[in-house]
Design a protein around this motif. Structure first.
Motif, mmCIF file in Angstrom:
data_model
loop_
_atom_site.group_PDB
_atom_site.id
_atom_site.type_symbol
_atom_site.label_atom_id
_atom_site.label_comp_id
_atom_site.label_asym_id
_atom_site.label_seq_id
_atom_site.Cartn_x
_atom_site.Cartn_y
_atom_site.Cartn_z
ATOM 1 N N LEU A 1 0.824 -1.253 -0.054
ATOM 2 C CA LEU A 1 -0.036 0.114 -0.132
ATOM 3 C C LEU A 1 0.895 1.132 0.017
ATOM 4 C CD1 LEU A 1 -2.790 -1.243 2.598
ATOM 5 C CD2 LEU A 1 -3.387 -0.426 0.075
ATOM 6 N N LEU A 2 1.845 1.132 0.549
ATOM 7 C CA LEU A 2 2.849 2.472 0.673
ATOM 8 C C LEU A 2 3.427 2.677 -0.667
ATOM 9 C CD1 LEU A 2 4.715 2.212 4.254
ATOM 10 C CD2 LEU A 2 3.156 3.574 3.621
ATOM 11 N N ASP A 3 3.926 1.697 -1.250
ATOM 12 C CA ASP A 3 4.334 1.612 -2.793
ATOM 13 C C ASP A 3 5.573 2.525 -2.685
ATOM 14 O OD1 ASP A 3 4.782 1.531 -5.322
ATOM 15 O OD2 ASP A 3 2.837 2.416 -5.930
ATOM 16 N N ALA A 4 6.740 1.476 -2.646
ATOM 17 C CA ALA A 4 8.088 2.342 -2.644
ATOM 18 C C ALA A 4 8.311 3.093 -3.906
ATOM 19 C CB ALA A 4 9.271 1.240 -2.425
ATOM 20 N N SER A 5 7.832 3.058 -4.997
ATOM 21 C CA SER A 5 7.723 3.721 -6.242
ATOM 22 C C SER A 5 7.413 5.258 -6.145
ATOM 23 C CB SER A 5 7.043 3.128 -7.278
ATOM 24 O OG SER A 5 5.702 3.019 -7.316
ATOM 25 N N LYS B 1 6.891 8.892 -4.517
ATOM 26 C CA LYS B 1 7.771 9.616 -3.803
ATOM 27 C C LYS B 1 7.073 10.372 -2.563
ATOM 28 C CE LYS B 1 10.242 14.350 -4.127
ATOM 29 N NZ LYS B 1 9.974 15.495 -5.175
ATOM 30 N N VAL B 2 5.850 10.384 -2.382
ATOM 31 C CA VAL B 2 5.242 10.497 -1.106
ATOM 32 C C VAL B 2 4.014 9.625 -0.949
ATOM 33 C CG1 VAL B 2 4.209 11.931 0.610
ATOM 34 C CG2 VAL B 2 6.013 13.100 -0.989
ATOM 35 N N PRO B 3 3.912 8.628 0.204
ATOM 36 C CA PRO B 3 2.822 7.455 -0.032
ATOM 37 C C PRO B 3 1.746 8.389 0.735
ATOM 38 C CG PRO B 3 4.614 7.392 2.258
ATOM 39 C CD PRO B 3 4.929 8.387 1.096
ATOM 40 N N ASN B 4 0.370 7.795 0.314
ATOM 41 C CA ASN B 4 -0.937 8.347 0.895
ATOM 42 C C ASN B 4 -1.305 7.691 1.844
ATOM 43 O OD1 ASN B 4 -3.129 9.818 0.963
ATOM 44 N ND2 ASN B 4 -4.063 8.638 -0.803
ATOM 45 N N ILE B 5 -1.123 8.087 3.142
ATOM 46 C CA ILE B 5 -1.460 7.618 4.405
ATOM 47 C C ILE B 5 -2.640 8.230 4.997
ATOM 48 C CG2 ILE B 5 0.687 6.522 4.885
ATOM 49 C CD1 ILE B 5 1.356 8.583 6.779
ATOM 50 N N GLU B 6 -3.260 9.062 4.093
ATOM 51 C CA GLU B 6 -4.289 9.877 4.916
ATOM 52 C C GLU B 6 -5.562 8.938 4.994
ATOM 53 O OE1 GLU B 6 -7.723 13.415 3.786
ATOM 54 O OE2 GLU B 6 -5.808 12.970 2.135
ATOM 55 N N GLY B 7 -5.930 9.041 6.357
ATOM 56 C CA GLY B 7 -7.063 8.252 6.995
ATOM 57 C C GLY B 7 -6.876 6.926 7.379
ATOM 58 N N TRP B 8 -5.375 6.419 7.338
ATOM 59 C CA TRP B 8 -4.911 5.227 7.947
ATOM 60 C C TRP B 8 -5.031 5.030 9.569
ATOM 61 C CZ3 TRP B 8 -0.397 2.063 5.381
ATOM 62 C CH2 TRP B 8 -0.607 1.941 4.102
ATOM 63 N N PRO B 9 -5.905 4.248 10.040
ATOM 64 C CA PRO B 9 -5.549 4.097 11.381
ATOM 65 C C PRO B 9 -4.399 3.661 12.072
ATOM 66 C CG PRO B 9 -6.846 2.168 10.634
ATOM 67 C CD PRO B 9 -6.309 3.064 9.323
ATOM 68 N N VAL B 10 -3.707 4.545 12.952
ATOM 69 C CA VAL B 10 -2.233 4.196 13.214
ATOM 70 C C VAL B 10 -2.199 3.921 14.762
ATOM 71 C CG1 VAL B 10 0.033 5.314 13.416
ATOM 72 C CG2 VAL B 10 -1.509 5.692 11.402
ATOM 73 N N SER B 11 -1.548 2.823 14.869
ATOM 74 C CA SER B 11 -1.635 2.424 16.415
ATOM 75 C C SER B 11 0.037 2.547 16.713
ATOM 76 C CB SER B 11 -2.157 1.012 16.493
ATOM 77 O OG SER B 11 -0.988 0.057 15.952
ATOM 78 N N LYS B 12 0.808 2.565 16.031
ATOM 79 C CA LYS B 12 2.136 2.560 16.328
ATOM 80 C C LYS B 12 2.973 3.175 15.399
ATOM 81 C CE LYS B 12 3.982 -0.926 18.445
ATOM 82 N NZ LYS B 12 4.381 -2.062 18.882
ATOM 83 N N VAL B 13 4.085 4.079 15.882
ATOM 84 C CA VAL B 13 4.908 4.794 15.027
ATOM 85 C C VAL B 13 6.291 4.459 15.175
ATOM 86 C CG1 VAL B 13 5.918 7.069 14.405
ATOM 87 C CG2 VAL B 13 3.265 6.814 14.766
ATOM 88 N N ALA B 14 6.842 4.038 14.125
ATOM 89 C CA ALA B 14 8.486 3.575 14.232
ATOM 90 C C ALA B 14 9.276 4.406 13.432
ATOM 91 C CB ALA B 14 8.540 2.096 13.407
ATOM 92 N N VAL B 15 10.458 4.635 13.793
ATOM 93 C CA VAL B 15 11.282 5.718 13.480
ATOM 94 C C VAL B 15 12.416 5.069 13.201
ATOM 95 C CG1 VAL B 15 12.437 7.854 13.980
ATOM 96 C CG2 VAL B 15 10.167 7.468 14.970
ATOM 97 N N LEU B 16 13.042 5.224 11.812
ATOM 98 C CA LEU B 16 14.140 5.033 11.485
ATOM 99 C C LEU B 16 15.221 6.326 10.970
ATOM 100 C CD1 LEU B 16 16.589 2.815 10.405
ATOM 101 C CD2 LEU B 16 15.527 2.813 8.220
ATOM 102 N N LEU B 17 15.962 6.346 12.147
ATOM 103 C CA LEU B 17 16.960 7.504 11.850
ATOM 104 C C LEU B 17 18.243 7.262 11.241
ATOM 105 C CD1 LEU B 17 16.827 8.805 15.724
ATOM 106 C CD2 LEU B 17 15.553 9.719 13.530
ATOM 107 N N VAL B 18 18.483 8.094 10.029
ATOM 108 C CA VAL B 18 19.707 7.814 9.432
ATOM 109 C C VAL B 18 20.479 9.182 9.284
ATOM 110 C CG1 VAL B 18 18.810 6.243 7.992
ATOM 111 C CG2 VAL B 18 18.611 8.358 7.141
ATOM 112 N N ASP B 19 21.875 9.279 8.940
ATOM 113 C CA ASP B 19 22.402 10.375 8.779
ATOM 114 C C ASP B 19 22.421 11.099 7.525
ATOM 115 O OD1 ASP B 19 23.897 8.982 7.054
ATOM 116 O OD2 ASP B 19 25.786 8.564 8.481
ATOM 117 N N SER B 20 22.923 12.300 7.140
ATOM 118 C CA SER B 20 22.793 12.830 5.911
ATOM 119 C C SER B 20 23.289 12.240 4.722
ATOM 120 C CB SER B 20 23.280 14.465 6.164
ATOM 121 O OG SER B 20 24.596 14.327 6.232
ATOM 122 N N LYS B 21 24.082 11.217 5.002
ATOM 123 C CA LYS B 21 24.852 10.578 3.714
ATOM 124 C C LYS B 21 23.898 9.175 3.715
ATOM 125 C CE LYS B 21 29.468 12.538 4.276
ATOM 126 N NZ LYS B 21 30.898 12.447 4.217
#
Length: 218
Positions: free
Chosen positions: A122-126, A128-148
């Motif tokens: 559903l996110l579709d990596a192709s 540029k910006v995924p459409n997640i409007e209206g998705w019920p979200v129960s958890k947020v996961a964060v992947l922090l990466v450096d500028s490079k």
């Protein structure tokens, strides 16, 4: 990024398994003895992250890589890590069978793989910006990466059982509609995509949760 610098599918998934899953796997598992429920839940959670990291994040950076579907992903990780076999139910079946009942045929880990596979679809990596409007979200996961985009920040503590894990934060779902979702349901050979509601968190709210949890672990 040059093609030669792209981490191939098998190598990427192997690396994710090594850091996220291996630390909590039993060295010599017994297929005859089912892992405890708590261990199954831990493994399922970590494998869920592996699928998301490869099928969405890694492929978003390297769109030329293949999308690995549910059955292929299950087989691939078991081939790489035979210790995962006790955590699989459908994959253990020596005879090719149709998946008609998710609840009965899949283990916790396989359900996690199916769930993350559906999310990646559903996110579709192709996009540029995924459409997640209206998705019920129960958890947020964060992947922090450096500028490079050469290093990332993962969490390892007693909560994660010594394994590296994504930074996560549960979200209050009391104000979100649970019936209307963007989740793909698989049952009786039918895949149904339900229309998103307008009661899920918007992108700005999700970002605020992400920033908040990142500050908490900084």
């Amino acid at each position: 990024m040059a093609v030669s610098e792209v981490c191939p599918t098998v190598d990427a998934i192997r690396a994710f398994l090594e850091h996220l899953v291996d630390p909590i796997l039993q060295e010599k598992p017994s297929i005859s003895d089912d892992p405890s429920l708590s261990l199954q839940q831990k493994v399922a959670k970590q494998v869920h992250s592996v699928v998301l990291l490869y099928n969405y994040y890694h492929r978003k950076q390297n769109p030329e890589l293949e999308f690995v579907a549910f059955k292929e992903f299950c087989k691939l990780i078991v081939d790489m890590r035979p210790a995962l076999l006790p955590y699989m139910k459908f994959t253990q079946n020596p005879v090719e069978a149709d998946l008609v009942d998710v609840e009965q045929q899949l283990s916790l880990t396989e359900k996690a793989i199916m769930s993350s596979y559906d999310i990646c679809t559903l996110l579709d990596a192709s996009k540029k910006v995924p459409n997640i409007e209206g998705w019920p979200v129960s958890k947020v996961a964060v992947l922090l990466v450096d500028s490079k985009k050469e290093n990332c920040f993962l969490l390892s503590c007693s909560i994660t059982g010594g394994a590296w894990s994504l930074i996560e934060k549960d979200v209050d779902t009391s104000n979100q509609t649970s019936e209307a979702t963007s989740e793909i349901k698989t049952y009786k050979k039918r895949r149904v995509i339900k229309k998103p509601s307008n009661d899920g968190l918007n992108e700005g709210q999700i970002l605020r949760v992400g920033y908040s949890v990142a500050k908490e672990v900084a």
